[in-house]
Design a protein around this motif. Structure first.
Motif, PDB file in Angstrom:
ATOM      1  N   ARG A   1     -24.328  -5.894 -30.231  1.00 36.61           N
ATOM      2  CA  ARG A   1     -23.855  -7.176 -30.892  1.00 36.61           C
ATOM      3  C   ARG A   1     -22.995  -6.628 -32.034  1.00 36.61           C
ATOM      4  O   ARG A   1     -21.826  -7.178 -32.334  1.00 36.61           O
TER       5      ARG A   1
ATOM      6  N   GLU B   1     -19.003  -7.108 -33.226  1.00 42.06           N
ATOM      7  CA  GLU B   1     -18.550  -7.989 -34.242  1.00 42.06           C
ATOM      8  C   GLU B   1     -17.803  -6.891 -35.459  1.00 42.06           C
ATOM      9  O   GLU B   1     -17.062  -7.308 -35.855  1.00 42.06           O
TER      10      GLU B   1
ATOM     11  N   THR C   1     -11.913 -14.250 -28.830  1.00 34.53           N
ATOM     12  CA  THR C   1     -13.377 -14.132 -29.395  1.00 34.53           C
ATOM     13  C   THR C   1     -14.042 -15.625 -28.726  1.00 34.53           C
ATOM     14  O   THR C   1     -15.292 -15.386 -28.513  1.00 34.53           O
TER      15      THR C   1
ATOM     16  N   GLU D   1     -17.633 -15.758 -26.509  1.00 37.30           N
ATOM     17  CA  GLU D   1     -18.610 -16.432 -27.019  1.00 37.30           C
ATOM     18  C   GLU D   1     -19.244 -17.457 -26.142  1.00 37.30           C
ATOM     19  O   GLU D   1     -20.487 -17.497 -25.808  1.00 37.30           O
TER      20      GLU D   1
ATOM     21  N   ARG E   1     -20.636 -15.206 -23.353  1.00 34.09           N
ATOM     22  CA  ARG E   1     -22.313 -14.720 -23.887  1.00 34.09           C
ATOM     23  C   ARG E   1     -23.381 -15.936 -23.893  1.00 34.09           C
ATOM     24  O   ARG E   1     -24.312 -15.795 -23.719  1.00 34.09           O
ATOM     25  N   THR E   2     -22.706 -17.282 -24.545  1.00 35.43           N
ATOM     26  CA  THR E   2     -23.744 -18.338 -24.363  1.00 35.43           C
ATOM     27  C   THR E   2     -24.232 -18.801 -22.774  1.00 35.43           C
ATOM     28  O   THR E   2     -25.502 -18.919 -22.624  1.00 35.43           O
TER      29      THR E   2
END
Length: 418
Positions: free
Chosen positions: A103, A107, A139, A143, A146-147
């Motif tokens: 992670r 980032e 991005t 996300e 990822r969620t």
């Protein structure tokens, strides 16, 4: 109605022409004309040489402080985006909460891409528009993927594939175009620092003119030497040799910088190919049996990567390139084991094998090799700039000496006709 016809008296003009022609036919007149021509030629030669040297200095300064750093920034945009995509796919394989290390790497890649993009935008705002607009979209998709992945929803894989598709079809092509534009800028700056043919030819013609003038005076006056013209000729020859020698040295150093920048380009392309192959390898497992297209891409990119490493080895056989080749082959062997495990239905074993040290080692080797090649480039440009030190002032001083020597030498002969 027309106005009165004005008749211009041509007699004064004809008289002036006869006077100038008569003066040119006399020896004092010829000497005066030669003196004027030599002074103008000296100043013209010095000015042209000065302009040429300033142009070379500006081109080298642009290489050192603008073109090469911008090319590197464009390369970093591409590399960071590619690594972010590969890292996001790797993190997805862990299921649920991804490892902190991955992670943080993702980032950091996004932050580095944005920082490099801000640098490149200053010189190429049109080329960075797509990147600036689509990076937030990418991005956001990551996300969302990822969620969903953390909650165990299969739709997360679809969002990941959509994000990767956006990266490959829009972001990376735009980054590639930006990189090519900046590397072309480097090549143009190197061309501008090349050998100044016109100034050297003009300086050579001026030297020949001085020699012919001295021969003319020798025949007219039966005097072998003219101190003024001898000083002027010596200064002109020194200026010619100075500019020629310095230009040859700069041309040699610029040629060496081309080799270094070519190696940087090959290694940068190899690093990008490495990250592309890593993303393909990971997405093949994410697709769970439906990743044949990613595996095909992995094979094609790996073949290209091997050729790029061999080309880098031919350009400059360094330890970093040798290690990169060794780690590449080790990675390929592990990949074969991954495919065997995945094809045999041993998915977890395949996922465990993908976390091997060879990819990171290969990437580290390429980073080190790129750093060495960039340093070689900077060293060659610095040496070329040092070669030009003092040339402008020296050429101007020598041009003034040539002009003064020509004037003094011919003035001494003119006084004899009074």
């Amino acid at each position: 109605m027309g106005g009165p016809l004005v008749v211009i008296d041509s007699q004064p003009r004809q008289a002036l022409v006869r006077r100038v022609t008569g003066l040119a036919r006399s020896t004092p007149g010829r000497l005066s004309l030669i003196a004027v021509v030599l002074v103008l030629a000296s100043l013209a030669s010095g000015s042209l040489a000065t302009w040429s040297v300033n142009r070379q200095e500006q081109a080298l300064q642009d290489l050192a402080t603008r073109s090469e750093p911008l090319a590197h920034a464009a390369q970093e945009v591409y590399r960071s985006l590619q690594d972010a995509d590969a890292t996001a796919a790797s993190a997805f394989l862990s299921g649920g909460l991804e490892p902190t290390q991955l992670r943080e790497r993702y980032e950091a890649d996004i932050a580095q891409a944005q920082a490099a993009l801000s640098v490149a935008t200053a010189s190429s705002p049109d080329l960075t528009a797509t990147l600036a607009a689509q990076l937030p979209v990418y991005t956001g998709l990551i996300e969302t993927a990822r969620t969903n992945n953390r909650q165990g929803f299969p739709v997360g894989a679809a969002y990941l594939r959509e994000a990767s598709g956006l990266m490959r079809t829009q972001l990376l092509p735009a980054a590639q175009e930006l990189y090519r534009a900046e590397t072309d800028r480097v090549a143009r700056a190197q061309d501008e620092a090349g050998f100044p043919v016109a100034p050297v030819l003009v300086a050579l013609a001026f030297v020949i003119g001085l020699v012919l003038t001295q021969r003319y005076l020798t025949r007219k006056t039966n005097r072998l030497l003219n101190i003024g013209l001898l000083v002027a000729t010596s200064a002109a020859v020194v200026s010619l040799l100075w500019v020629t020698t310095v230009s040859v040295l700069v041309m040699r150093d610029v040629a060496d910088s081309r080799t270094a920048s070519a190696k940087v380009d090959v290694l940068a392309q190899a690093r990008i190919a490495t990250l592309t192959a890593r993303g393909d390898e990971t997405l093949t497992l994410v697709a769970r049996g439906a990743g044949q297209a990613y595996e095909k891409s992995f094979v094609e990119v790996s073949q290209r990567l091997e050729g790029q490493l061999e080309q880098a080895k031919r350009l400059d056989d360094t330890e970093a390139v040798d290690q990169a080749m060794r780690h590449f082959r080790q990675w390929q062997q592990v990949h074969q084991r991954i495919r065997e495990a995945d094809d045999a239905g041993q998915y977890n074993d395949a996922v465990n094998l993908i976390d091997n040290p060879y990819f990171d080692s290969l990437d580290s080797d390429l980073v080190r090799a790129i750093g060495q090649a960039r340093q070689d480039f900077s060293d060659e440009v610095a040496v070329a700039r040092a070669s030009l030190a003092g040339t402008v002032v020296g050429v101007l001083v020598l041009a003034v000496i040539s002009a003064a020597g020509s004037t003094m030498g011919l003035w001494q002969r003119l006084k004899e006709y009074r």
